[in-house]
Scaffold this motif. Structure first.
Motif, PDB file in Angstrom:
ATOM      1  N   ALA A 106     -41.532   8.863 -57.462  1.00  0.00           N
ATOM      2  CA  ALA A 106     -42.870   9.412 -57.267  1.00  0.00           C
ATOM      3  C   ALA A 106     -43.440   9.819 -58.613  1.00  0.00           C
ATOM      4  CB  ALA A 106     -42.822  10.615 -56.328  1.00  0.00           C
ATOM      5  N   LEU A 107     -44.601   9.269 -58.937  1.00  0.00           N
ATOM      6  CA  LEU A 107     -45.309   9.627 -60.159  1.00  0.00           C
ATOM      7  C   LEU A 107     -46.479  10.523 -59.799  1.00  0.00           C
ATOM      8  CD1 LEU A 107     -45.922   9.252 -63.241  1.00  0.00           C
ATOM      9  CD2 LEU A 107     -47.398   7.343 -62.548  1.00  0.00           C
ATOM     10  N   PHE A 108     -46.425  11.769 -60.242  1.00  0.00           N
ATOM     11  CA  PHE A 108     -47.549  12.688 -60.066  1.00  0.00           C
ATOM     12  C   PHE A 108     -48.450  12.570 -61.286  1.00  0.00           C
ATOM     13  CE2 PHE A 108     -49.643  16.645 -61.077  1.00  0.00           C
ATOM     14  CZ  PHE A 108     -50.211  17.023 -59.877  1.00  0.00           C
ATOM     15  N   LYS A 109     -49.736  12.308 -61.028  1.00  0.00           N
ATOM     16  CA  LYS A 109     -50.680  12.183 -62.142  1.00  0.00           C
ATOM     17  C   LYS A 109     -52.075  12.575 -61.676  1.00  0.00           C
ATOM     18  CE  LYS A 109     -52.595   8.904 -65.524  1.00  0.00           C
ATOM     19  NZ  LYS A 109     -52.597   9.897 -66.631  1.00  0.00           N
ATOM     20  N   ASP A 110     -52.598  13.616 -62.299  1.00  0.00           N
ATOM     21  CA  ASP A 110     -53.993  14.032 -62.093  1.00  0.00           C
ATOM     22  C   ASP A 110     -54.351  14.209 -60.620  1.00  0.00           C
ATOM     23  OD1 ASP A 110     -54.338  13.931 -64.862  1.00  0.00           O
ATOM     24  OD2 ASP A 110     -54.929  11.820 -64.796  1.00  0.00           O
ATOM     25  N   VAL A 113     -50.218  11.348 -56.157  1.00  0.00           N
ATOM     26  CA  VAL A 113     -48.829  10.923 -56.269  1.00  0.00           C
ATOM     27  C   VAL A 113     -48.752   9.447 -55.890  1.00  0.00           C
ATOM     28  CG1 VAL A 113     -46.494  11.177 -55.362  1.00  0.00           C
ATOM     29  CG2 VAL A 113     -47.857  13.194 -55.840  1.00  0.00           C
ATOM     30  N   TYR A 114     -48.089   8.667 -56.747  1.00  0.00           N
ATOM     31  CA  TYR A 114     -47.881   7.239 -56.527  1.00  0.00           C
ATOM     32  C   TYR A 114     -46.396   7.036 -56.251  1.00  0.00           C
ATOM     33  CZ  TYR A 114     -52.401   7.224 -58.867  1.00  0.00           C
ATOM     34  OH  TYR A 114     -53.705   7.477 -59.210  1.00  0.00           O
ATOM     35  N   ILE A 115     -46.082   6.299 -55.198  1.00  0.00           N
ATOM     36  CA  ILE A 115     -44.698   6.200 -54.729  1.00  0.00           C
ATOM     37  C   ILE A 115     -44.306   4.745 -54.547  1.00  0.00           C
ATOM     38  CG2 ILE A 115     -43.174   6.664 -52.755  1.00  0.00           C
ATOM     39  CD1 ILE A 115     -44.954   9.236 -52.339  1.00  0.00           C
ATOM     40  N   SER A 116     -43.090   4.409 -54.980  1.00  0.00           N
ATOM     41  CA  SER A 116     -42.480   3.115 -54.686  1.00  0.00           C
ATOM     42  C   SER A 116     -41.049   3.363 -54.228  1.00  0.00           C
ATOM     43  CB  SER A 116     -42.488   2.194 -55.907  1.00  0.00           C
ATOM     44  OG  SER A 116     -43.787   1.677 -56.143  1.00  0.00           O
ATOM     45  N   HIS A 117     -40.525   2.432 -53.429  1.00  0.00           N
ATOM     46  CA  HIS A 117     -39.147   2.627 -52.963  1.00  0.00           C
ATOM     47  C   HIS A 117     -38.523   1.297 -52.561  1.00  0.00           C
ATOM     48  CE1 HIS A 117     -39.886   1.797 -48.740  1.00  0.00           C
ATOM     49  NE2 HIS A 117     -38.691   2.240 -48.409  1.00  0.00           N
ATOM     50  N   VAL A 118     -37.189   1.323 -52.521  1.00  0.00           N
ATOM     51  CA  VAL A 118     -36.363   0.246 -51.977  1.00  0.00           C
ATOM     52  C   VAL A 118     -35.218   0.922 -51.231  1.00  0.00           C
ATOM     53  CG1 VAL A 118     -34.764  -1.633 -52.498  1.00  0.00           C
ATOM     54  CG2 VAL A 118     -36.912  -1.462 -53.759  1.00  0.00           C
ATOM     55  N   GLY A 119     -34.975   0.520 -49.986  1.00  0.00           N
ATOM     56  CA  GLY A 119     -33.873   1.104 -49.234  1.00  0.00           C
ATOM     57  C   GLY A 119     -34.355   2.084 -48.174  1.00  0.00           C
ATOM     58  N   ASP A 120     -33.514   3.066 -47.852  1.00  0.00           N
ATOM     59  CA  ASP A 120     -33.872   4.000 -46.780  1.00  0.00           C
ATOM     60  C   ASP A 120     -33.982   5.444 -47.247  1.00  0.00           C
ATOM     61  OD1 ASP A 120     -31.191   4.556 -47.183  1.00  0.00           O
ATOM     62  OD2 ASP A 120     -30.627   4.425 -45.070  1.00  0.00           O
ATOM     63  N   ARG A 122     -36.416   8.282 -48.479  1.00  0.00           N
ATOM     64  CA  ARG A 122     -37.793   8.405 -48.003  1.00  0.00           C
ATOM     65  C   ARG A 122     -38.664   9.299 -48.870  1.00  0.00           C
ATOM     66  NH1 ARG A 122     -36.841   9.435 -41.474  1.00  0.00           N
ATOM     67  NH2 ARG A 122     -36.014   7.348 -40.977  1.00  0.00           N
ATOM     68  N   ALA A 123     -39.966   9.095 -48.720  1.00  0.00           N
ATOM     69  CA  ALA A 123     -40.978  10.009 -49.253  1.00  0.00           C
ATOM     70  C   ALA A 123     -41.812  10.517 -48.089  1.00  0.00           C
ATOM     71  CB  ALA A 123     -41.868   9.313 -50.270  1.00  0.00           C
ATOM     72  N   TYR A 124     -42.004  11.836 -48.053  1.00  0.00           N
ATOM     73  CA  TYR A 124     -42.833  12.484 -47.042  1.00  0.00           C
ATOM     74  C   TYR A 124     -43.960  13.249 -47.726  1.00  0.00           C
ATOM     75  CZ  TYR A 124     -39.013  12.058 -43.540  1.00  0.00           C
ATOM     76  OH  TYR A 124     -38.043  11.599 -42.677  1.00  0.00           O
ATOM     77  N   PHE A 125     -45.043  13.449 -46.982  1.00  0.00           N
ATOM     78  CA  PHE A 125     -46.126  14.336 -47.412  1.00  0.00           C
ATOM     79  C   PHE A 125     -46.259  15.444 -46.380  1.00  0.00           C
ATOM     80  CE2 PHE A 125     -50.785  15.353 -47.570  1.00  0.00           C
ATOM     81  CZ  PHE A 125     -50.750  15.998 -48.805  1.00  0.00           C
ATOM     82  N   PHE A 126     -46.162  16.690 -46.851  1.00  0.00           N
ATOM     83  CA  PHE A 126     -46.274  17.842 -45.969  1.00  0.00           C
ATOM     84  C   PHE A 126     -47.535  18.626 -46.305  1.00  0.00           C
ATOM     85  CE2 PHE A 126     -45.557  22.412 -45.256  1.00  0.00           C
ATOM     86  CZ  PHE A 126     -45.368  22.405 -43.877  1.00  0.00           C
ATOM     87  N   ASP A 127     -48.382  18.817 -45.282  1.00  0.00           N
ATOM     88  CA  ASP A 127     -49.611  19.584 -45.482  1.00  0.00           C
ATOM     89  C   ASP A 127     -50.107  20.083 -44.132  1.00  0.00           C
ATOM     90  OD1 ASP A 127     -51.747  20.702 -46.905  1.00  0.00           O
ATOM     91  OD2 ASP A 127     -52.996  18.927 -46.640  1.00  0.00           O
ATOM     92  N   ASN A 128     -50.577  21.320 -44.111  1.00  0.00           N
ATOM     93  CA  ASN A 128     -51.173  21.902 -42.902  1.00  0.00           C
ATOM     94  C   ASN A 128     -50.234  21.772 -41.700  1.00  0.00           C
ATOM     95  OD1 ASN A 128     -53.213  23.233 -41.505  1.00  0.00           O
ATOM     96  ND2 ASN A 128     -54.208  21.315 -40.891  1.00  0.00           N
ATOM     97  N   LYS A 180     -50.149   5.520 -52.360  1.00  0.00           N
ATOM     98  CA  LYS A 180     -50.905   6.492 -53.126  1.00  0.00           C
ATOM     99  C   LYS A 180     -51.298   7.630 -52.203  1.00  0.00           C
ATOM    100  CE  LYS A 180     -55.300   6.979 -55.687  1.00  0.00           C
ATOM    101  NZ  LYS A 180     -56.540   6.265 -56.104  1.00  0.00           N
ATOM    102  N   GLN A 181     -51.084   8.874 -52.656  1.00  0.00           N
ATOM    103  CA  GLN A 181     -51.387  10.033 -51.839  1.00  0.00           C
ATOM    104  C   GLN A 181     -52.026  11.126 -52.694  1.00  0.00           C
ATOM    105  OE1 GLN A 181     -50.855  10.768 -48.357  1.00  0.00           O
ATOM    106  NE2 GLN A 181     -52.124  12.490 -48.992  1.00  0.00           N
ATOM    107  N   MET A 182     -53.207  11.599 -52.275  1.00  0.00           N
ATOM    108  CA  MET A 182     -53.772  12.784 -52.918  1.00  0.00           C
ATOM    109  C   MET A 182     -52.942  13.987 -52.494  1.00  0.00           C
ATOM    110  SD  MET A 182     -57.587  14.487 -52.587  1.00  0.00           S
ATOM    111  CE  MET A 182     -58.401  13.123 -53.436  1.00  0.00           C
ATOM    112  N   ILE A 183     -52.462  14.776 -53.447  1.00  0.00           N
ATOM    113  CA  ILE A 183     -51.529  15.841 -53.103  1.00  0.00           C
ATOM    114  C   ILE A 183     -52.240  17.123 -52.683  1.00  0.00           C
ATOM    115  CG2 ILE A 183     -51.201  16.726 -55.453  1.00  0.00           C
ATOM    116  CD1 ILE A 183     -48.186  16.983 -54.724  1.00  0.00           C
ATOM    117  N   GLY A 184     -53.409  17.437 -53.269  1.00  0.00           N
ATOM    118  CA  GLY A 184     -54.121  18.650 -52.878  1.00  0.00           C
ATOM    119  C   GLY A 184     -53.209  19.869 -52.914  1.00  0.00           C
TER     120      GLY A 184
END
Length: 251
Positions: A106-110, A113-120, A122-128, A180-184
């Motif tokens: 995961a690359l956080f920039k400005d 967050v930009y995410i790439s993966h291979v396999g199992d 995971r990346a999650y986004f938690f909000d509200n 791509k995910q806006m992190i807020g």
């Protein structure tokens, strides 16, 4: 930008094959990498550490990213390089033959967050109070779910749920994801299967909701995973934009 990265051997395994690493360039940019290794002897442990270190090394050498397209291309390139690097290492040492690893970065920039993966892993986004899985597992069982052959409930306890369709170091051709995910004021969670196979989403949400600091959230996720599972190594990375979160809490 605040980040917490932790691994735990769990309650059963003799070797910790999960590896986490991150590098902050400044308060507005950071790269985090999580790998879950596989292979006999200590090969999985070596695969995960080599892949993480290889990716972080190239990030440290990279100049400022100019566009989303450049980020996506770079992420694919470093994962492909790690794949080739592990294959070369395994060919030189019979004890490392067949070693491989999942990768999620995961690359956080400005504010994004930009995410790439291979396999199992995971990346999650938690909000509200909501936990959203961003990545799709590269597993046989997930392919069966997407084809409609089995249900999500059946997948959870399927005897072949750990069979990977691709992994870094063992696959000649990789299909690399990009999100791509806006992190807020949300939180990015990267994790190995040792976390999500030990805890239900509701339990993860409860921890992320209940505890105030990122360190507390990470520590309690590890504790809960060991209490309710711990049959595998556990790796997690938590990321949030501290400035945004603090501004929200001050209102």
């Amino acid at each position: 930008m605040e980040i917490v990265a932790q691994t735990d051997i769990g309650n059963v395994r003799e070797v910790n094959q999960d590896y986490v690493l991150y590098h902050k360039k400044n308060e507005h940019e950071c790269l985090a990498v999580l790998c879950d290794g596989m292979g006999g002897h200590n090969a999985g442990e070596i695969a995960s550490s080599l892949a993480c270190q290889d990716i972080i090394k190239f990030y440290q050498l990279h100049d400022e990213f100019k566009s989303e397209e450049e980020i996506q291309t770079w992420m694919s390139e470093v994962i492909y390089h790690a794949n080739q690097f592990l294959q070369e290492k395994s060919h030189l040492d019979k004890e490392l033959e067949g070693m491989g690893t999942t990768v999620v970065l995961a690359l956080f920039k400005d504010g994004y967050v930009y995410i790439s993966h291979v396999g199992d892993s995971r990346a999650y986004f938690f909000d509200n109070h909501q936990l959203i899985q961003l990545t799709k597992d590269d597993t046989l069982v997930n392919a069966l779910v997407e084809s409609g052959s089995i249900s999500l409930d059946e997948a959870q306890f399927h005897p072949q749920k750990n069979i990977l369709l691709q992994a870094v170091g063992v696959s000649e051709v990789l299909k690399i994801s990009f999100y791509k995910q806006m992190i807020g004021n949300g939180i990015i969670l990267l994790c190995s299967d040792g976390l999500y196979n030990s805890l239900f989403d509701e339990q993860i949400i409860e921890v992320l909701d209940q505890y105030k600091t990122l360190n507390e959230k990470g520590s309690h996720l590890m504790e809960m995973a060991n209490i309710f599972g711990g049959r595998d190594n556990i790796g997690i990375i938590l990321m949030w934009d501290k400035g945004v979160v603090n501004n929200e809490s001050d209102k």
